[in-house]
Design a protein around this motif. Structure first.
Motif, PDB file in Angstrom:
ATOM      1  N   ALA A  37      26.475  14.312 -48.675  1.00  0.00           N
ATOM      2  CA  ALA A  37      27.629  15.198 -48.828  1.00  0.00           C
ATOM      3  C   ALA A  37      27.384  16.239 -49.906  1.00  0.00           C
ATOM      4  O   ALA A  37      27.719  17.417 -49.746  1.00  0.00           O
ATOM      5  CB  ALA A  37      28.878  14.377 -49.167  1.00  0.00           C
ATOM      6  N   GLY A  38      26.750  15.816 -51.015  1.00  0.00           N
ATOM      7  CA  GLY A  38      26.499  16.745 -52.113  1.00  0.00           C
ATOM      8  C   GLY A  38      25.399  17.744 -51.842  1.00  0.00           C
ATOM      9  O   GLY A  38      25.346  18.796 -52.484  1.00  0.00           O
ATOM     10  N   THR A  39      24.506  17.436 -50.897  1.00  0.00           N
ATOM     11  CA  THR A  39      23.389  18.332 -50.596  1.00  0.00           C
ATOM     12  C   THR A  39      23.688  19.245 -49.415  1.00  0.00           C
ATOM     13  O   THR A  39      23.281  20.405 -49.405  1.00  0.00           O
ATOM     14  CB  THR A  39      22.111  17.516 -50.311  1.00  0.00           C
ATOM     15  N   VAL A  40      24.385  18.732 -48.409  1.00  0.00           N
ATOM     16  CA  VAL A  40      24.729  19.552 -47.244  1.00  0.00           C
ATOM     17  C   VAL A  40      25.598  20.741 -47.676  1.00  0.00           C
ATOM     18  O   VAL A  40      25.442  21.853 -47.153  1.00  0.00           O
ATOM     19  CB  VAL A  40      25.444  18.715 -46.174  1.00  0.00           C
ATOM     20  N   GLY A  41      26.493  20.500 -48.655  1.00  0.00           N
ATOM     21  CA  GLY A  41      27.336  21.589 -49.137  1.00  0.00           C
ATOM     22  C   GLY A  41      26.533  22.767 -49.654  1.00  0.00           C
ATOM     23  O   GLY A  41      26.692  23.896 -49.179  1.00  0.00           O
ATOM     24  N   PRO A  42      25.649  22.566 -50.653  1.00  0.00           N
ATOM     25  CA  PRO A  42      24.827  23.682 -51.130  1.00  0.00           C
ATOM     26  C   PRO A  42      23.958  24.306 -50.045  1.00  0.00           C
ATOM     27  O   PRO A  42      23.757  25.524 -50.040  1.00  0.00           O
ATOM     28  CB  PRO A  42      23.954  23.014 -52.212  1.00  0.00           C
ATOM     29  N   ILE A  43      23.435  23.488 -49.118  1.00  0.00           N
ATOM     30  CA  ILE A  43      22.629  24.046 -48.032  1.00  0.00           C
ATOM     31  C   ILE A  43      23.473  24.995 -47.187  1.00  0.00           C
ATOM     32  O   ILE A  43      23.056  26.108 -46.848  1.00  0.00           O
ATOM     33  CB  ILE A  43      22.041  22.915 -47.157  1.00  0.00           C
ATOM     34  N   GLY A  48      15.652  15.421 -44.055  1.00  0.00           N
ATOM     35  CA  GLY A  48      15.765  16.850 -44.324  1.00  0.00           C
ATOM     36  C   GLY A  48      16.363  17.593 -43.136  1.00  0.00           C
ATOM     37  O   GLY A  48      17.254  18.426 -43.291  1.00  0.00           O
ATOM     38  N   GLY A  49      15.887  17.261 -41.950  1.00  0.00           N
ATOM     39  CA  GLY A  49      16.409  17.898 -40.743  1.00  0.00           C
ATOM     40  C   GLY A  49      17.855  17.526 -40.472  1.00  0.00           C
ATOM     41  O   GLY A  49      18.658  18.374 -40.057  1.00  0.00           O
ATOM     42  N   ALA A  50      18.208  16.257 -40.709  1.00  0.00           N
ATOM     43  CA  ALA A  50      19.581  15.798 -40.449  1.00  0.00           C
ATOM     44  C   ALA A  50      20.587  16.566 -41.302  1.00  0.00           C
ATOM     45  O   ALA A  50      21.667  16.950 -40.820  1.00  0.00           O
ATOM     46  CB  ALA A  50      19.686  14.297 -40.724  1.00  0.00           C
ATOM     47  N   MET A  51      20.244  16.801 -42.575  1.00  0.00           N
ATOM     48  CA  MET A  51      21.166  17.529 -43.455  1.00  0.00           C
ATOM     49  C   MET A  51      21.302  18.988 -43.020  1.00  0.00           C
ATOM     50  O   MET A  51      22.395  19.561 -43.069  1.00  0.00           O
ATOM     51  CB  MET A  51      20.697  17.420 -44.903  1.00  0.00           C
ATOM     52  N   ALA A  52      20.208  19.589 -42.581  1.00  0.00           N
ATOM     53  CA  ALA A  52      20.274  20.978 -42.118  1.00  0.00           C
ATOM     54  C   ALA A  52      21.096  21.089 -40.841  1.00  0.00           C
ATOM     55  O   ALA A  52      21.886  22.023 -40.672  1.00  0.00           O
ATOM     56  CB  ALA A  52      18.867  21.514 -41.895  1.00  0.00           C
ATOM     57  N   VAL A  53      20.915  20.130 -39.922  1.00  0.00           N
ATOM     58  CA  VAL A  53      21.683  20.144 -38.667  1.00  0.00           C
ATOM     59  C   VAL A  53      23.169  19.969 -38.947  1.00  0.00           C
ATOM     60  O   VAL A  53      24.016  20.657 -38.361  1.00  0.00           O
ATOM     61  CB  VAL A  53      21.179  19.028 -37.722  1.00  0.00           C
ATOM     62  N   MET A  54      23.502  19.048 -39.863  1.00  0.00           N
ATOM     63  CA  MET A  54      24.911  18.844 -40.216  1.00  0.00           C
ATOM     64  C   MET A  54      25.506  20.118 -40.797  1.00  0.00           C
ATOM     65  O   MET A  54      26.627  20.513 -40.454  1.00  0.00           O
ATOM     66  CB  MET A  54      25.028  17.700 -41.219  1.00  0.00           C
ATOM     67  N   ALA A  55      24.752  20.793 -41.675  1.00  0.00           N
ATOM     68  CA  ALA A  55      25.234  22.050 -42.249  1.00  0.00           C
ATOM     69  C   ALA A  55      25.444  23.096 -41.159  1.00  0.00           C
ATOM     70  O   ALA A  55      26.438  23.835 -41.166  1.00  0.00           O
ATOM     71  CB  ALA A  55      24.242  22.571 -43.288  1.00  0.00           C
ATOM     72  N   MET A  98      24.080   7.366 -40.859  1.00  0.00           N
ATOM     73  CA  MET A  98      24.187   8.161 -39.636  1.00  0.00           C
ATOM     74  C   MET A  98      25.583   8.042 -39.036  1.00  0.00           C
ATOM     75  O   MET A  98      26.105   8.994 -38.448  1.00  0.00           O
ATOM     76  CB  MET A  98      23.125   7.729 -38.628  1.00  0.00           C
ATOM     77  N   GLY A  99      26.188   6.864 -39.213  1.00  0.00           N
ATOM     78  CA  GLY A  99      27.569   6.701 -38.746  1.00  0.00           C
ATOM     79  C   GLY A  99      28.513   7.645 -39.456  1.00  0.00           C
ATOM     80  O   GLY A  99      29.406   8.238 -38.836  1.00  0.00           O
ATOM     81  N   PHE A 100      28.309   7.806 -40.769  1.00  0.00           N
ATOM     82  CA  PHE A 100      29.134   8.747 -41.530  1.00  0.00           C
ATOM     83  C   PHE A 100      28.950  10.166 -41.021  1.00  0.00           C
ATOM     84  O   PHE A 100      29.928  10.902 -40.816  1.00  0.00           O
ATOM     85  CB  PHE A 100      28.784   8.684 -43.016  1.00  0.00           C
ATOM     86  N   ILE A 101      27.690  10.574 -40.833  1.00  0.00           N
ATOM     87  CA  ILE A 101      27.417  11.937 -40.365  1.00  0.00           C
ATOM     88  C   ILE A 101      28.081  12.189 -39.014  1.00  0.00           C
ATOM     89  O   ILE A 101      28.747  13.211 -38.807  1.00  0.00           O
ATOM     90  CB  ILE A 101      25.898  12.176 -40.284  1.00  0.00           C
ATOM     91  N   LEU A 102      27.922  11.238 -38.090  1.00  0.00           N
ATOM     92  CA  LEU A 102      28.509  11.391 -36.755  1.00  0.00           C
ATOM     93  C   LEU A 102      30.027  11.393 -36.820  1.00  0.00           C
ATOM     94  O   LEU A 102      30.694  12.174 -36.128  1.00  0.00           O
ATOM     95  CB  LEU A 102      28.010  10.276 -35.840  1.00  0.00           C
ATOM     96  N   LEU A 103      30.599  10.519 -37.673  1.00  0.00           N
ATOM     97  CA  LEU A 103      32.060  10.461 -37.798  1.00  0.00           C
ATOM     98  C   LEU A 103      32.605  11.752 -38.378  1.00  0.00           C
ATOM     99  O   LEU A 103      33.596  12.302 -37.876  1.00  0.00           O
ATOM    100  CB  LEU A 103      32.451   9.271 -38.688  1.00  0.00           C
ATOM    101  N   PHE A 104      31.967  12.250 -39.437  1.00  0.00           N
ATOM    102  CA  PHE A 104      32.464  13.466 -40.077  1.00  0.00           C
ATOM    103  C   PHE A 104      32.380  14.653 -39.128  1.00  0.00           C
ATOM    104  O   PHE A 104      33.350  15.418 -38.983  1.00  0.00           O
ATOM    105  CB  PHE A 104      31.657  13.759 -41.343  1.00  0.00           C
ATOM    106  N   VAL A 105      31.232  14.799 -38.462  1.00  0.00           N
ATOM    107  CA  VAL A 105      31.061  15.912 -37.529  1.00  0.00           C
ATOM    108  C   VAL A 105      31.991  15.761 -36.334  1.00  0.00           C
ATOM    109  O   VAL A 105      32.644  16.722 -35.894  1.00  0.00           O
ATOM    110  CB  VAL A 105      29.595  16.011 -37.066  1.00  0.00           C
ATOM    111  N   GLY A 106      32.095  14.535 -35.800  1.00  0.00           N
ATOM    112  CA  GLY A 106      32.968  14.302 -34.657  1.00  0.00           C
ATOM    113  C   GLY A 106      34.419  14.556 -34.974  1.00  0.00           C
ATOM    114  O   GLY A 106      35.139  15.185 -34.183  1.00  0.00           O
ATOM    115  N   TRP A 107      34.872  14.091 -36.139  1.00  0.00           N
ATOM    116  CA  TRP A 107      36.257  14.315 -36.555  1.00  0.00           C
ATOM    117  C   TRP A 107      36.503  15.805 -36.775  1.00  0.00           C
ATOM    118  O   TRP A 107      37.561  16.333 -36.438  1.00  0.00           O
ATOM    119  CB  TRP A 107      36.543  13.518 -37.827  1.00  0.00           C
ATOM    120  N   SER A 108      35.514  16.484 -37.327  1.00  0.00           N
ATOM    121  CA  SER A 108      35.640  17.933 -37.528  1.00  0.00           C
ATOM    122  C   SER A 108      35.808  18.663 -36.204  1.00  0.00           C
ATOM    123  O   SER A 108      36.592  19.611 -36.086  1.00  0.00           O
ATOM    124  CB  SER A 108      34.402  18.469 -38.260  1.00  0.00           C
TER     125      SER A 108
END
Length: 520
Positions: free
Chosen positions: A215-221, A462-469, A29-39
């Motif tokens: 990372a590999g799944t959010v991309g295709p989504i 499943g929801g976390a990956m969709a939200v990140m996408a 979750m730290g990675f997801i938050l960091l990547f989205v926050g940095w973006s």
């Protein structure tokens, strides 16, 4: 230890454990938050940092990735045809899942949306831009077989073998015979022993593998949402905008979250079977009503080219090929598959209980690649046929990597036109959904350490990956592209985690054979 006592009993798992490992959850979750926050705060800085790492990895580690896949494929074949190949995973006398359902789950999960997304466009790209391993003039009849062969290399024996052969054997032996959890850290158990199974290091190993899959799944989504939005606009005039993409994401997430929650024996099986049946129907229509003779000749000549030029394509490096080509094609794909390996292997080990080592390896490393090559020939070969005939010209679109345009253009030229294009879009959606449900299940399994993670945890991932996408798409599809480049970086630690399977995989097979009285 008998097979009946190998799986961690749910009654001995606390409620906290069923919700997941706190180290894995915090780091992921730290990675997801960091990547989205940095973006959100510095998208250009993030793109530059990841782009630099992407280029460095492709240049200095690309050959290592290629060698890892080559060794995995040939060692796994050696294991399959050895005396140990007759041993059965999990010690059961018969499989838990029927052959058709089992193969459907393997094909749909491992091929995923990428196989459909690239099947139409990649062969045409290699047709209009000759791969560096070949000298045929681009856009000519002589360039057809090399173009298809290069696509077979990226989605063929090497890619499939690394996803679920040796590593699946290590996990199956450790889980079903030694009672260890189905987690990526278990891949290192034969080397590091009990110390990797507890404490922060094991959590770090699991988290790195989960991050690679996220990372590999959010991309295709995300790319599916853009492709579907574009396709719906072209076919039915629906607005191609963020709100449409958001609705697509919500529907997709609803499908694969429901499937993941229902488990392997219900939703995931049903979705996979439906997808295989739909794919077979589409394939039959293309072959029967399309350029049948051209497709047949193309497959035979391309498979021959693939086998005869196998090592030339598999071992080409940045010293003998353009740097940009290597990092955006061979190295990118191989790194993507490496990143998926630990969690895909968990899935393969879980659904293959009762199967022999030989049939598991041959199904994953031989049968599935052959099926993939046929699928690529039907879609990509049809695209090349129409490119040659002048029906359309995808050169400009493919040079700018607009694969959504290429896929829809090829789909509309197939027998059935708009109906076929809509069917291809549906197929792509369900392919991505099967990846989403199986990876949600696998990630939840990693966190929980047993076969039946809490249904809320499956739904959460499943929801976390969709939200990140969705967040990245809101910022622009370019951020999804940045995440795709990050996949190559995640392959670095994962490649080291799966590296020992080159020798621990054969040892695990031999140990299972001995425990079943099948080897001296």
């Amino acid at each position: 230890m008998s097979s009946s006592s190998t799986t961690l009993p749910l009654q001995n798992v606390t409620g906290f454990q069923r919700l997941g490992d706190p180290v894995v959850l915090a780091l992921t979750m730290g990675f997801i938050l960091l990547f989205v926050g940095w973006s959100l705060t510095d998208a250009e800085g993030l793109a530059a940092a990841i782009g630099g790492g992407f280029s460095w990895t492709a240049k200095y580690l690309g050959s290592f990735f290629q060698l890892l896949l080559l060794l995995t494929f040939f060692i796994s074949l050696g294991v399959a045809f050895s005396r140990a190949g007759t041993a059965r995973l999990g010690g059961l006398s018969s499989p838990e899942i029927s052959t058709f359902r089992w193969l459907s789950m393997i094909l749909c999960t491992l091929l995923a949306g990428g196989g459909v997304f690239f099947a139409a466009g990649e062969p045409v790209y290699h047709f209009v831009v000759s791969p560096p391993a070949f000298t045929a003039e681009a856009g000519t009849a002589e360039a057809v077989a090399p173009a298809m062969a290069q696509s077979f290399m990226h989605w063929g024996f090497l890619a499939w073998a690394v996803l679920g052969s040796l590593t699946a054997l290590v996990l199956a032996h450790a889980h079903y015979v030694q009672g260890k959890p189905l987690q990526p850290r278990t891949l290192l158990y034969p080397v590091l022993g009990e110390r990797v199974m507890t404490g922060w290091f094991g959590g770090l190993v699991d988290a790195l593998c989960v991050i690679a899959v996220v990372a590999g799944t959010v991309g295709p989504i995300g790319f599916l949402a853009t492709q579907m939005s574009f396709g719906l606009h072209q076919l039915f005039g629906i607005a191609d905008e963020f709100s449409t993409q958001l609705v697509i994401l919500a529907l997709l997430a609803g499908v694969y979250m429901t499937s993941a929650v229902s488990g392997i024996h219900r939703g995931i099986q049903i979705l996979s079977r439906f997808n295989v049946i739909l794919a077979l129907a589409i394939a039959a229509v293309i072959f029967v009503f399309g350029p049948t003779l051209f497709l047949t000749n193309t497959y035979l000549s391309s498979m021959g080219e693939y086998l005869s030029s196998f090592f030339a394509m598999a071992t080409i490096t940045a010293d003998t090929a353009p740097d940009w080509w290597m990092k955006w094609w061979t190295v990118f794909f191989f790194a993507w598959f490496i990143g998926y390996t630990p969690l895909m292997s968990i899935f393969v080990a879980r659904i293959s209980r009762g199967r022999s080592i030989r049939e598991t390896i041959l199904a994953v490393a031989v049968l599935a690649p052959v099926a993939t090559s046929i699928w690529f020939t039907l879609l990509g070969g049809s695209g090349i046929y129409h490119q040659l005939a002048g029906t359309f010209d995808l050169t400009e679109a493919l040079n700018s990597f607009s694969f959504d345009v290429a896929t829809l253009t090829v789909a509309e030229a197939l027998p059935g036109g708009t109906i076929m294009a809509a069917a291809i879009l549906l197929l792509t959606t369900i392919f991505v959904a099967t990846t989403g449900d199986s990876m949600s299940y696998a990630i939840a399994t990693v966190g929980a350490g047993h076969d039946e993670p809490h249904y809320l945890v499956r739904a959460f991932w499943g929801g976390a990956m969709a939200v990140m996408a969705g967040i990245l798409l809101y910022m622009g599809a370019g951020q999804i592209g940045v995440l795709q480049q990050f996949i190559v970086l995640t392959a670095i630690p994962v490649s080291l985690i799966i590296l020992p399977s080159l020798w621990t995989g054969p040892k695990a097979a031999l140990a299972m054979a001995r425990s079943q009285g099948l080897s001296d």
